[in-house]
Write a protein that holds these residues in place. Structure first.
Motif, PDB file in Angstrom:
ATOM      1  N   SER A  38       0.809  -1.228   0.000  1.00  6.98           N
ATOM      2  CA  SER A  38       0.000   0.000   0.000  1.00  6.98           C
ATOM      3  C   SER A  38       0.839   1.272   0.000  1.00  6.98           C
ATOM      4  CB  SER A  38      -0.942   0.007   1.202  1.00  6.98           C
ATOM      5  OG  SER A  38      -0.208   0.001   2.417  1.00  6.98           O
ATOM      6  N   GLY A  39       2.154   1.139   0.264  1.00  4.82           N
ATOM      7  CA  GLY A  39       3.028   2.309   0.274  1.00  4.82           C
ATOM      8  C   GLY A  39       3.494   2.716   1.655  1.00  4.82           C
ATOM      9  N   LYS A  40       3.219   1.879   2.658  1.00  3.94           N
ATOM     10  CA  LYS A  40       3.587   2.235   4.043  1.00  3.94           C
ATOM     11  C   LYS A  40       5.096   2.428   4.188  1.00  3.94           C
ATOM     12  CE  LYS A  40       1.824  -1.385   6.134  1.00  3.94           C
ATOM     13  NZ  LYS A  40       1.471  -2.177   4.931  1.00  3.94           N
ATOM     14  N   THR A  41       5.879   1.485   3.659  1.00  7.92           N
ATOM     15  CA  THR A  41       7.338   1.576   3.778  1.00  7.92           C
ATOM     16  C   THR A  41       7.874   2.790   3.044  1.00  7.92           C
ATOM     17  OG1 THR A  41       7.561  -0.824   4.028  1.00  7.92           O
ATOM     18  CG2 THR A  41       9.521   0.393   3.345  1.00  7.92           C
ATOM     19  N   SER A  42       7.330   3.057   1.865  1.00 10.94           N
ATOM     20  CA  SER A  42       7.761   4.237   1.102  1.00 10.94           C
ATOM     21  C   SER A  42       7.469   5.515   1.876  1.00 10.94           C
ATOM     22  CB  SER A  42       7.052   4.278  -0.256  1.00 10.94           C
ATOM     23  OG  SER A  42       7.415   3.168  -1.059  1.00 10.94           O
ATOM     24  N   LEU A  43       6.313   5.577   2.517  1.00 16.52           N
ATOM     25  CA  LEU A  43       5.954   6.759   3.296  1.00 16.52           C
ATOM     26  C   LEU A  43       6.930   6.963   4.454  1.00 16.52           C
ATOM     27  CD1 LEU A  43       3.974   9.060   3.841  1.00 16.52           C
ATOM     28  CD2 LEU A  43       2.557   7.447   5.137  1.00 16.52           C
ATOM     29  N   LEU A  44       7.270   5.880   5.144  1.00 20.82           N
ATOM     30  CA  LEU A  44       8.230   5.988   6.248  1.00 20.82           C
ATOM     31  C   LEU A  44       9.597   6.425   5.742  1.00 20.82           C
ATOM     32  CD1 LEU A  44       7.434   2.882   8.490  1.00 20.82           C
ATOM     33  CD2 LEU A  44       6.482   5.184   8.568  1.00 20.82           C
ATOM     34  N   ASN A  45      10.008   5.896   4.598  1.00 23.51           N
ATOM     35  CA  ASN A  45      11.310   6.268   4.045  1.00 23.51           C
ATOM     36  C   ASN A  45      11.357   7.743   3.641  1.00 23.51           C
ATOM     37  OD1 ASN A  45      12.600   3.800   4.384  1.00 23.51           O
ATOM     38  ND2 ASN A  45      11.937   3.021   2.406  1.00 23.51           N
ATOM     39  N   VAL A  46      10.221   8.286   3.208  1.00 26.36           N
ATOM     40  CA  VAL A  46      10.149   9.714   2.903  1.00 26.36           C
ATOM     41  C   VAL A  46      10.317  10.530   4.186  1.00 26.36           C
ATOM     42  CG1 VAL A  46       8.590  11.577   2.188  1.00 26.36           C
ATOM     43  CG2 VAL A  46       8.790   9.514   0.784  1.00 26.36           C
ATOM     44  N   ILE A  47       9.600  10.144   5.236  1.00 29.66           N
ATOM     45  CA  ILE A  47       9.667  10.883   6.508  1.00 29.66           C
ATOM     46  C   ILE A  47      11.079  10.875   7.072  1.00 29.66           C
ATOM     47  CG2 ILE A  47       8.869  10.910   8.907  1.00 29.66           C
ATOM     48  CD1 ILE A  47       6.231   9.674   7.848  1.00 29.66           C
ATOM     49  N   ASN A  48      11.777   9.746   6.913  1.00 29.33           N
ATOM     50  CA  ASN A  48      13.142   9.612   7.433  1.00 29.33           C
ATOM     51  C   ASN A  48      14.203  10.174   6.496  1.00 29.33           C
ATOM     52  OD1 ASN A  48      13.378   7.951  10.109  1.00 29.33           O
ATOM     53  ND2 ASN A  48      11.723   6.968   8.958  1.00 29.33           N
ATOM     54  N   GLY A  49      13.795  10.630   5.329  1.00 30.95           N
ATOM     55  CA  GLY A  49      14.745  11.208   4.392  1.00 30.95           C
ATOM     56  C   GLY A  49      15.559  10.197   3.622  1.00 30.95           C
ATOM     57  N   TYR A  50      15.132   8.940   3.608  1.00 30.28           N
ATOM     58  CA  TYR A  50      15.816   7.908   2.824  1.00 30.28           C
ATOM     59  C   TYR A  50      15.308   7.865   1.379  1.00 30.28           C
ATOM     60  CZ  TYR A  50      17.317   6.143   7.396  1.00 30.28           C
ATOM     61  OH  TYR A  50      17.851   6.025   8.649  1.00 30.28           O
ATOM     62  N   PRO A 192       7.611  10.311  23.153  1.00 27.58           N
ATOM     63  CA  PRO A 192       7.534  11.202  21.994  1.00 27.58           C
ATOM     64  C   PRO A 192       6.256  10.935  21.185  1.00 27.58           C
ATOM     65  CG  PRO A 192       9.023   9.373  21.534  1.00 27.58           C
ATOM     66  CD  PRO A 192       8.575   9.209  22.961  1.00 27.58           C
ATOM     67  N   THR A 193       6.060  11.685  20.133  1.00 29.95           N
ATOM     68  CA  THR A 193       4.956  11.419  19.206  1.00 29.95           C
ATOM     69  C   THR A 193       5.140  10.036  18.610  1.00 29.95           C
ATOM     70  OG1 THR A 193       4.594  13.742  18.661  1.00 29.95           O
ATOM     71  CG2 THR A 193       3.925  12.126  17.017  1.00 29.95           C
ATOM     72  N   LEU A 194       4.099   9.216  18.639  1.00 31.74           N
ATOM     73  CA  LEU A 194       4.177   7.852  18.127  1.00 31.74           C
ATOM     74  C   LEU A 194       3.527   7.750  16.746  1.00 31.74           C
ATOM     75  CD1 LEU A 194       3.167   5.774  21.306  1.00 31.74           C
ATOM     76  CD2 LEU A 194       5.483   6.203  20.440  1.00 31.74           C
ATOM     77  N   ILE A 195       4.232   7.070  15.846  1.00 31.16           N
ATOM     78  CA  ILE A 195       3.686   6.702  14.537  1.00 31.16           C
ATOM     79  C   ILE A 195       3.778   5.182  14.464  1.00 31.16           C
ATOM     80  CG2 ILE A 195       3.823   6.971  12.035  1.00 31.16           C
ATOM     81  CD1 ILE A 195       3.324   9.615  13.442  1.00 31.16           C
ATOM     82  N   TYR A 196       2.631   4.524  14.453  1.00 33.35           N
ATOM     83  CA  TYR A 196       2.590   3.054  14.520  1.00 33.35           C
ATOM     84  C   TYR A 196       2.036   2.513  13.205  1.00 33.35           C
ATOM     85  CZ  TYR A 196       1.665  -1.621  16.446  1.00 33.35           C
ATOM     86  OH  TYR A 196       1.662  -2.983  16.686  1.00 33.35           O
ATOM     87  N   VAL A 197       2.829   1.706  12.520  1.00 28.90           N
ATOM     88  CA  VAL A 197       2.465   1.197  11.200  1.00 28.90           C
ATOM     89  C   VAL A 197       2.082  -0.273  11.293  1.00 28.90           C
ATOM     90  CG1 VAL A 197       3.282   0.842   8.839  1.00 28.90           C
ATOM     91  CG2 VAL A 197       4.029   2.847  10.127  1.00 28.90           C
ATOM     92  N   THR A 198       0.948  -0.617  10.702  1.00 28.54           N
ATOM     93  CA  THR A 198       0.480  -2.001  10.790  1.00 28.54           C
ATOM     94  C   THR A 198      -0.450  -2.333   9.627  1.00 28.54           C
ATOM     95  OG1 THR A 198      -0.617  -3.616  12.230  1.00 28.54           O
ATOM     96  CG2 THR A 198      -1.518  -1.385  12.231  1.00 28.54           C
TER      97      THR A 198
END
Length: 257
Positions: A38-50, A192-198
């Motif tokens: 669905s794009g979850k990993t891609s979204l996290l990689n964007v947030i982390n600057g990868y 801290p602010t939590l972002i939980y992916v599942t």
């Protein structure tokens, strides 16, 4: 805390994310729900600057990507994923792994101060793993390993903590113990602010006030969790008719035949 404006990512001719608009405010904890692909990993990689977007703007902690030092910014983000778990050395002690979070290193290669040891032991006590400080990482249960990773991430005092499908590999008892631990963590002043992916609806805990539903690289919907986890909304989201049941302030689903 996080602001994405019209973020699109295209790699090798494939669209991974499309027009993502999403804002996380201070004091909110978010769950990101989506099926595999669905794009979850891609979204996290964007947030982390990868992963840099093909178009759109990304701001994290007020810093706009393209105008800030991303490696420095990453020090304020705790990112816990299965790939990190696999990189750590089985023979390293729990204490050394937690201390390595100060330097964001795999292994501890620098001297630490007394205050660092005190902070590490304080965190381990708060997270219920103080008794494991001299244990080898490879001998821990999967649930214990996840707590060690969280302690390691918190050593750097991150402003955002991202948990990428942290219950993968846990049996049902370990999963429920870990989720109880996350719910308790969210109530702590130091959290801290939590972002939980599942991709499991039942893992969305009461502490996650907001949810983002991601489908085929797009935001399907987002908002208050209590408004999104309904039979109608989830049936449309999954493309299958589902029945839901509320138990212990969590939503459990089953696909109707």
């Amino acid at each position: 805390m996080i602001q994405l404006e019209n973020v699109t990512v295209i790699r090798n001719g494939k669209q991974l994310l499309k027009n993502i608009n999403w804002t996380v405010q201070k004091g909110e904890h978010w769950a990101i729900l989506g099926l595999n692909g669905s794009g979850k990993t891609s979204l996290l990689n964007v947030i982390n600057g990868y992963l840099y977007p093909t178009s759109g703007k990304v701001r994290v902690l007020g810093e706009e990507f393209g105008k800030t030092n991303i490696p420095e910014l990453r020090k304020e983000l705790g990112f816990i994923s299965s790939s990190l778990k696999q990189q750590l050395k089985d023979y390293d002690s729990v204490l050394s792994i937690v201390l390595s979070g100060i330097f964001a290193s795999i292994g501890l290669y620098e001297a630490v101060e007394r205050k660092d040891l005190d902070e590490a032991r304080k965190l381990m006590k708060q997270l219920g793993i103080k008794h494991l400080e001299n244990s080898q990482y490879g001998l821990l249960s999967e649930g214990e390993k996840q707590r060690v990773l969280i302690a390691r991430a918190l050593m750097a005092k991150p402003k955002i903590l991202i948990l990428d499908e942290p219950c993968n590999g846990l049996d049902i008892i370990a999963r429920e113990e870990f989720l109880e631990f996350i719910e308790n963590l969210a109530q702590q002043e130091f959290c801290p602010t939590l972002i939980y992916v599942t991709h499991h609806v039942e893992e969305i805990l009461p502490c996650f006030s907001h949810a983002l539903l991601l489908k085929e690289g797009e935001v399907y919907t987002k908002g208050l969790t209590k408004n999104l986890l309904t039979e109608e909304s989830l049936s449309q989201f999954f493309g299958r008719t589902v029945a839901i049941q509320e138990e212990q302030n969590r939503t459990w689903i089953a696909i109707k035949s």
